[in-house]
Design a protein around this motif. Structure first.
Motif, PDB file in Angstrom:
ATOM      1  N   LEU A   1      33.014  36.929  44.012  1.00 50.31           N
ATOM      2  CA  LEU A   1      34.045  37.814  44.544  1.00 50.31           C
ATOM      3  C   LEU A   1      33.427  39.099  45.076  1.00 50.31           C
ATOM      4  CD1 LEU A   1      36.909  37.528  41.885  1.00 50.31           C
ATOM      5  CD2 LEU A   1      36.835  36.485  44.152  1.00 50.31           C
ATOM      6  N   SER A   2      34.089  39.712  46.030  1.00 53.15           N
ATOM      7  CA  SER A   2      33.656  41.016  46.522  1.00 53.15           C
ATOM      8  C   SER A   2      33.869  42.057  45.429  1.00 53.15           C
ATOM      9  CB  SER A   2      34.454  41.397  47.768  1.00 53.15           C
ATOM     10  OG  SER A   2      35.828  41.567  47.436  1.00 53.15           O
ATOM     11  N   ASN A   3      33.215  43.202  45.585  1.00 54.91           N
ATOM     12  CA  ASN A   3      33.329  44.253  44.566  1.00 54.91           C
ATOM     13  C   ASN A   3      34.773  44.704  44.371  1.00 54.91           C
ATOM     14  OD1 ASN A   3      30.618  44.240  44.038  1.00 54.91           O
ATOM     15  ND2 ASN A   3      30.139  45.874  45.477  1.00 54.91           N
ATOM     16  N   GLU A   4      35.526  44.774  45.478  1.00 55.37           N
ATOM     17  CA  GLU A   4      36.909  45.246  45.382  1.00 55.37           C
ATOM     18  C   GLU A   4      37.769  44.266  44.592  1.00 55.37           C
ATOM     19  OE1 GLU A   4      40.206  47.612  45.759  1.00 55.37           O
ATOM     20  OE2 GLU A   4      38.101  48.074  46.149  1.00 55.37           O
ATOM     21  N   LYS A   5      37.660  42.959  44.906  1.00 55.03           N
ATOM     22  CA  LYS A   5      38.435  41.950  44.173  1.00 55.03           C
ATOM     23  C   LYS A   5      37.972  41.847  42.723  1.00 55.03           C
ATOM     24  CE  LYS A   5      39.694  39.059  48.135  1.00 55.03           C
ATOM     25  NZ  LYS A   5      39.607  37.721  48.765  1.00 55.03           N
ATOM     26  N   LEU A   6      36.658  42.014  42.523  1.00 59.24           N
ATOM     27  CA  LEU A   6      36.109  41.978  41.168  1.00 59.24           C
ATOM     28  C   LEU A   6      36.726  43.082  40.317  1.00 59.24           C
ATOM     29  CD1 LEU A   6      33.847  40.514  39.480  1.00 59.24           C
ATOM     30  CD2 LEU A   6      32.366  42.403  40.128  1.00 59.24           C
ATOM     31  N   ARG A   7      36.805  44.271  40.907  1.00 61.14           N
ATOM     32  CA  ARG A   7      37.371  45.415  40.178  1.00 61.14           C
ATOM     33  C   ARG A   7      38.836  45.175  39.807  1.00 61.14           C
ATOM     34  NH1 ARG A   7      40.507  49.417  41.428  1.00 61.14           N
ATOM     35  NH2 ARG A   7      40.535  48.836  43.636  1.00 61.14           N
ATOM     36  N   LYS A   8      39.618  44.617  40.742  1.00 64.54           N
ATOM     37  CA  LYS A   8      41.036  44.383  40.483  1.00 64.54           C
ATOM     38  C   LYS A   8      41.242  43.355  39.380  1.00 64.54           C
ATOM     39  CE  LYS A   8      42.745  45.598  45.093  1.00 64.54           C
ATOM     40  NZ  LYS A   8      43.416  45.112  46.321  1.00 64.54           N
ATOM     41  N   ILE A   9      40.439  42.269  39.407  1.00 58.98           N
ATOM     42  CA  ILE A   9      40.592  41.245  38.373  1.00 58.98           C
ATOM     43  C   ILE A   9      40.198  41.790  37.007  1.00 58.98           C
ATOM     44  CG2 ILE A   9      39.567  39.087  37.523  1.00 58.98           C
ATOM     45  CD1 ILE A   9      39.781  37.917  40.221  1.00 58.98           C
ATOM     46  N   GLU A  10      39.119  42.585  36.949  1.00 59.05           N
ATOM     47  CA  GLU A  10      38.675  43.121  35.659  1.00 59.05           C
ATOM     48  C   GLU A  10      39.702  44.095  35.084  1.00 59.05           C
ATOM     49  OE1 GLU A  10      34.885  44.616  36.674  1.00 59.05           O
ATOM     50  OE2 GLU A  10      33.869  42.709  36.360  1.00 59.05           O
ATOM     51  N   GLU A  11      40.329  44.861  35.951  1.00 57.55           N
ATOM     52  CA  GLU A  11      41.388  45.757  35.470  1.00 57.55           C
ATOM     53  C   GLU A  11      42.564  44.945  34.923  1.00 57.55           C
ATOM     54  OE1 GLU A  11      42.333  48.233  38.764  1.00 57.55           O
ATOM     55  OE2 GLU A  11      40.565  49.539  38.508  1.00 57.55           O
ATOM     56  N   HIS A  12      42.885  43.848  35.604  1.00 52.04           N
ATOM     57  CA  HIS A  12      43.984  42.975  35.159  1.00 52.04           C
ATOM     58  C   HIS A  12      43.640  42.282  33.840  1.00 52.04           C
ATOM     59  CE1 HIS A  12      47.336  40.142  35.436  1.00 52.04           C
ATOM     60  NE2 HIS A  12      46.461  39.165  35.205  1.00 52.04           N
ATOM     61  N   LEU A  13      42.388  41.854  33.694  1.00 54.51           N
ATOM     62  CA  LEU A  13      41.978  41.111  32.497  1.00 54.51           C
ATOM     63  C   LEU A  13      42.090  41.939  31.227  1.00 54.51           C
ATOM     64  CD1 LEU A  13      38.852  39.181  33.836  1.00 54.51           C
ATOM     65  CD2 LEU A  13      41.036  38.191  33.128  1.00 54.51           C
ATOM     66  N   GLU A  14      41.957  43.245  31.346  1.00 56.31           N
ATOM     67  CA  GLU A  14      42.039  44.105  30.164  1.00 56.31           C
ATOM     68  C   GLU A  14      43.397  43.989  29.474  1.00 56.31           C
ATOM     69  OE1 GLU A  14      40.863  48.114  30.761  1.00 56.31           O
ATOM     70  OE2 GLU A  14      39.063  47.611  31.901  1.00 56.31           O
ATOM     71  N   PHE A  15      44.428  43.599  30.249  1.00 57.03           N
ATOM     72  CA  PHE A  15      45.788  43.602  29.687  1.00 57.03           C
ATOM     73  C   PHE A  15      46.468  42.232  29.778  1.00 57.03           C
ATOM     74  CE2 PHE A  15      44.813  47.725  31.586  1.00 57.03           C
ATOM     75  CZ  PHE A  15      44.908  48.548  30.475  1.00 57.03           C
ATOM     76  N   CYS A  16      45.738  41.188  30.207  1.00 58.03           N
ATOM     77  CA  CYS A  16      46.374  39.884  30.404  1.00 58.03           C
ATOM     78  C   CYS A  16      45.691  38.807  29.566  1.00 58.03           C
ATOM     79  CB  CYS A  16      46.353  39.494  31.876  1.00 58.03           C
ATOM     80  SG  CYS A  16      47.160  37.896  32.185  1.00 58.03           S
ATOM     81  N   PRO A  17      46.248  38.428  28.430  1.00 62.45           N
ATOM     82  CA  PRO A  17      45.635  37.381  27.602  1.00 62.45           C
ATOM     83  C   PRO A  17      45.672  36.003  28.261  1.00 62.45           C
ATOM     84  CG  PRO A  17      47.783  38.017  26.730  1.00 62.45           C
ATOM     85  CD  PRO A  17      47.466  38.995  27.811  1.00 62.45           C
ATOM     86  N   ASP A  18      46.679  35.755  29.141  1.00 62.92           N
ATOM     87  CA  ASP A  18      46.772  34.448  29.801  1.00 62.92           C
ATOM     88  C   ASP A  18      45.575  34.210  30.719  1.00 62.92           C
ATOM     89  OD1 ASP A  18      49.121  33.928  28.526  1.00 62.92           O
ATOM     90  OD2 ASP A  18      50.406  34.541  30.190  1.00 62.92           O
ATOM     91  N   CYS A  19      45.237  35.194  31.522  1.00 66.37           N
ATOM     92  CA  CYS A  19      44.097  35.052  32.438  1.00 66.37           C
ATOM     93  C   CYS A  19      42.786  34.981  31.651  1.00 66.37           C
ATOM     94  CB  CYS A  19      44.057  36.205  33.440  1.00 66.37           C
ATOM     95  SG  CYS A  19      45.345  36.092  34.711  1.00 66.37           S
ATOM     96  N   ARG A  20      42.696  35.741  30.557  1.00 66.74           N
ATOM     97  CA  ARG A  20      41.486  35.667  29.736  1.00 66.74           C
ATOM     98  C   ARG A  20      41.350  34.275  29.122  1.00 66.74           C
ATOM     99  NH1 ARG A  20      43.123  40.897  27.844  1.00 66.74           N
ATOM    100  NH2 ARG A  20      43.691  40.013  25.805  1.00 66.74           N
ATOM    101  N   GLU A  21      42.489  33.647  28.795  1.00 65.03           N
ATOM    102  CA  GLU A  21      42.449  32.312  28.221  1.00 65.03           C
ATOM    103  C   GLU A  21      41.924  31.298  29.238  1.00 65.03           C
ATOM    104  OE1 GLU A  21      45.326  29.316  25.641  1.00 65.03           O
ATOM    105  OE2 GLU A  21      46.222  30.771  26.998  1.00 65.03           O
ATOM    106  N   VAL A  22      42.297  31.477  30.520  1.00 69.36           N
ATOM    107  CA  VAL A  22      41.784  30.580  31.560  1.00 69.36           C
ATOM    108  C   VAL A  22      40.268  30.701  31.656  1.00 69.36           C
ATOM    109  CG1 VAL A  22      41.781  30.069  34.031  1.00 69.36           C
ATOM    110  CG2 VAL A  22      43.926  30.609  32.873  1.00 69.36           C
ATOM    111  N   LEU A  23      39.770  31.917  31.593  1.00 65.64           N
ATOM    112  CA  LEU A  23      38.316  32.122  31.639  1.00 65.64           C
ATOM    113  C   LEU A  23      37.639  31.480  30.437  1.00 65.64           C
ATOM    114  CD1 LEU A  23      38.090  35.827  32.869  1.00 65.64           C
ATOM    115  CD2 LEU A  23      37.648  33.748  34.179  1.00 65.64           C
ATOM    116  N   HIS A  24      38.305  31.551  29.290  1.00 64.12           N
ATOM    117  CA  HIS A  24      37.760  30.905  28.095  1.00 64.12           C
ATOM    118  C   HIS A  24      37.677  29.389  28.297  1.00 64.12           C
ATOM    119  CE1 HIS A  24      36.950  30.010  23.901  1.00 64.12           C
ATOM    120  NE2 HIS A  24      38.030  29.235  23.844  1.00 64.12           N
TER     121      HIS A  24
END
Length: 716
Positions: A184-207
């Motif tokens: 991912l580009s730096n901008e999209k990377l930043r947005k996803i990481e900010e989202h991951l801090e508060f979203c257990p569902d997305c973190r579960e997909v990564l797991h």
């Protein structure tokens, strides 16, 4: 010489049993590729056995400047390729009982044969896409697309259907897969990481993605061959018979002049086909030497129906240019870039060796501008430049030496093309010219760049310069280190100074450097050497916009070139340490500074899996750079209270380096030492050094010639 080269040397000397270790080292990965492309385990075993027999029979062609694994795998590809078009319904099945492993295996075999083959080569044999492209005749972009599609197809087949991304701002599985793969580009990377801090569902997909990657690796690497396979191959091989050395000294050659003279008379009158030999003898009778004889066919070798001929060698004290031609009888060779013609991956395709066998360190490259030779030749009146290798000449060479050419691959074909060319270095007329410059550039009163001299040659030029701290800055650093009893770090600090010097035209078009394979380390007070060609590309702004084509050729380097500094960086010691409990911590203020950085706050945020277990902690330290006109990079180190290293992932703060105001000085994920998810009680955060970068400062452009001499020549 590495361990494998020594093993091969012993095999070629008659020790067949040494091949056992080589088979044992590589058989399992190759068998895994063959198995997943075959109808049965027995069929895959036959393929791998055939490959190791053919490799053994061609060991004489191995060049020890190559990694043996690369050489071996490349020879296996044509053998493995035979199975690409096999009906996938006749696929060998692994003896798995785990339903998920069976599901993963079926997903792998659902891939198209060609795509699966490329996927296996990249996953199991770690083939880079650029190298694989040259070996299987498919573009790099197509291979990358096939790999990505294959991986996505497997994931879609195996990821649990129970995963639900119900949040309005949740990212798709495709986006999370790109994040997981680091694409991912730096901008999209930043947005996803900010989202991951508060979203257990997305973190579960990564797991789940991480679990699927582990399962895929287990499926790909199973099954394995036992040791009886090694003995099975060895029984079908005959030991090598050591070759008897044939050494011919120059004394031998001179003693044979009478015979050569007779051959000369015979060949001129009766056998015109011996023209190259006749020309050599004629040259000797006329000039008293047969060194540096360049007549058609004199320095040529043919293997695998491909002929390599060295057509010319140009030498001065700076460069040696080795011109060559590649041909195949009765067939027009494909049009390729020079880097695709020859054994570009070999680290030592050319060597300089004296009569006693002593080797002299040389570094060779194919000049980068030859990549654009075809497009330049399309212009009216522009002659296409012949391909050549460029050697950086050592400082001290004997009067006589041999240039050894050792290629193991031409036009994608493996073979052995070795040529030995005698050189009389004492007869070379040195046309390289050195201009003393003695000019300086000051960097923030911390360091001075001394531009020493420039040496101009027909095939490119060289700039020599030194970079040193000012006396005042060096004294300040030493005083700081002594206060902490760390004087031993001074050499490391001095080694950590770098400048981005670029050779340009008067209009600030960047001159294309000559890139060599290796860069020798320079001591703190030793001159640095910068090698560059006689071609220039766009200016700095055009390069940033992706414009990299050749703009033109420099007609008179001694009157047209300048040097400009586009950036600089320096390492400074720092002495910061902070110990905090390794537990969830909201944004907590911090007081203090790290050199020019004022600390603001820190936080520790736990990241949990689907079952609520903490898998890692996200550590963030914020602060502000108070030094204007420069950015920085802090060297962090994390440990527990006993000084033991703590493993980390991420280091996401690099994207904030150029940011103004308060920014992330450190953003990293702290992971446990083991699968038991055990974390230490306390976290010790240290900063040992800072790199300070100067990127936007305007430095003067310095001419690489004597301005007075140029003005005098123009006035005449």
């Amino acid at each position: 010489m590495n361990e494998e080269s020594l093993e091969i040397k012993e095999i070629l000397a008659g020790s067949k049993d040494k091949y056992f270790q080589l088979i044992d080292r590589y058989k399992d990965k190759l068998f895994a590729v063959a198995y997943h492309m075959s109808a049965s385990e027995a069929e895959a075993e036959k393929i791998v056995e055939k490959g190791f027999i053919e490799v053994y029979q061609n060991l004489e062609k191995y060049d020890d400047s190559l990694f043996f694994s690369d050489w071996l795998y490349e020879r296996f590809i044509p053998i493995l390729c035979v199975k690409r078009d096999k009906d996938s319904t006749q696929q060998a099945k692994l003896p798995f009982h785990n339903p998920h492993y069976i599901e993963m295996e079926e997903a792998l075999h659902s891939l198209a044969s060609e795509a699966k083959f490329q996927f296996l080569l990249m996953k199991l044999l770690d083939f880079p896409t650029a190298k694989l492209s040259g070996l299987i005749g498919i573009s790099k972009e197509e291979i990358e697309e096939n790999y990505s599609n294959s991986l996505n197809q497997i994931r879609r087949s195996t990821l649990s259907n129970d995963i639900k991304l119900e949040g309005e701002e949740c990212h798709s599985e495709e986006e999370l897969s790109l994040y997981f793969d680091g694409k991912l580009s730096n901008e999209k990377l930043r947005k996803i990481e900010e989202h991951l801090e508060f979203c257990p569902d997305c973190r579960e997909v990564l797991h789940f993605l991480k679990q699927e990657e582990s399962t895929l690796e287990k499926v790909l690497e199973y099954p394995k061959l036992n040791e009886s396979f090694n003995d099975q191959v060895l029984r079908k091989l005959d030991p090598y018979v050591p070759a008897k050395p044939k050494h011919r000294t120059w004394k031998y050659q001179l003693s044979a002049v009478g015979i050569l003279g007779a051959i000369f008379l015979f060949s001129v009158v009766i056998l015109p086909t011996l023209k190259p030999l006749a020309s050599m003898v004629s040259t000797y009778m006329q000039h008293g030497t047969i060194y540096n004889v360049w007549t058609e066919g004199t320095y040529a070798v043919t293997d695998e129906e491909i002929t390599l001929e060295i057509t010319k060698v140009e030498i001065d004290s700076l460069y040696m240019a080795v011109y060559y031609e590649i041909s195949r009888e009765g067939e027009e060779l494909p049009k390729t870039f020079p880097v695709e013609d020859v054994d570009f991956y070999s680290s030592k395709p050319l060597r300089i060796v004296d009569e006693s066998g002593k080797q002299y360190p040389v570094d060779a490259t194919i000049p980068d501008h030859l990549r654009y030779a075809s497009s330049l030749a399309e212009e009216e009146g522009v002659e296409k430049e012949r391909p050549y290798y460029l050697l950086k000449m050592p400082d001290k060479l004997p009067d006589e030496f041999n240039l050894e050419i050792n290629f193991a691959r031409l036009q994608g074909q493996f073979g052995k093309w070795n040529i030995e060319i005698p050189i009389r270095y004492d007869k070379v007329e040195d046309t390289a010219v050195t201009v003393k410059l003695d000019k300086t550039l000051n960097i923030d009163d911390k360091a001075v760049v001394e531009i020493m001299d420039a040496t101009y040659s027909k095939n490119g030029s060289r700039l020599r310069y030194k970079i040193n701290h000012t006396d005042e800055e060096e004294a300040r650093l030493m005083k700081l280190l002594k206060e902490h009893d760390q004087e031993y770090r001074m050499e490391e600090i001095l080694q950590g100074r770098h400048v981005g010097l670029h050779v340009t035209t008067e209009e600030e078009h960047l001159v294309l450097p000559n890139y060599f394979h290796f860069m020798d380390p320079y001591g703190p007070n030793e001159p640095v050497e910068l090698y560059f060609s006689n071609y220039y590309i766009g200016n700095e702004e055009q390069i940033q916009m992706g414009r990299h084509q050749i703009e033109g050729q420099i007609e008179n380097p001694m009157e047209e070139l300048y040097i400009k500094m586009l950036g600089a960086s320096f390492q400074e010691p720092t002495f910061f340490s902070l110990e905090v409990p390794l537990e969830e911590t909201e944004t907590t203020p911090l007081e203090g500074t790290i050199n020019n950085y004022k600390l603001s706050d820190y936080s520790l945020t736990p990241v949990k899996d689907g079952e609520g277990n903490i898998t890692k902690y996200a550590l963030i330290i914020n602060g502000e750079n108070q030094q204007k006109g420069a950015s920085g990079d802090i060297g962090w180190e994390l440990s527990d209270q006993s000084g033991n290293y703590i493993p980390t992932e991420g280091w996401y703060h690099y994207e904030d380096m150029q940011k103004e105001g308060v920014k992330k000085l450190l953003h990293v994920d702290i992971v446990p030492h083991n699968t038991g998810n055990e974390f230490p009680e306390n976290l010790v955060i240290k900063a040992d050094y800072i790199y300070t970068h100067y990127n936007e400062k305007e430095w003067e452009k310095i001419p690489l010639f004597d301005e007075e001499e140029k003005n005098d020549s123009e006035s005449e």
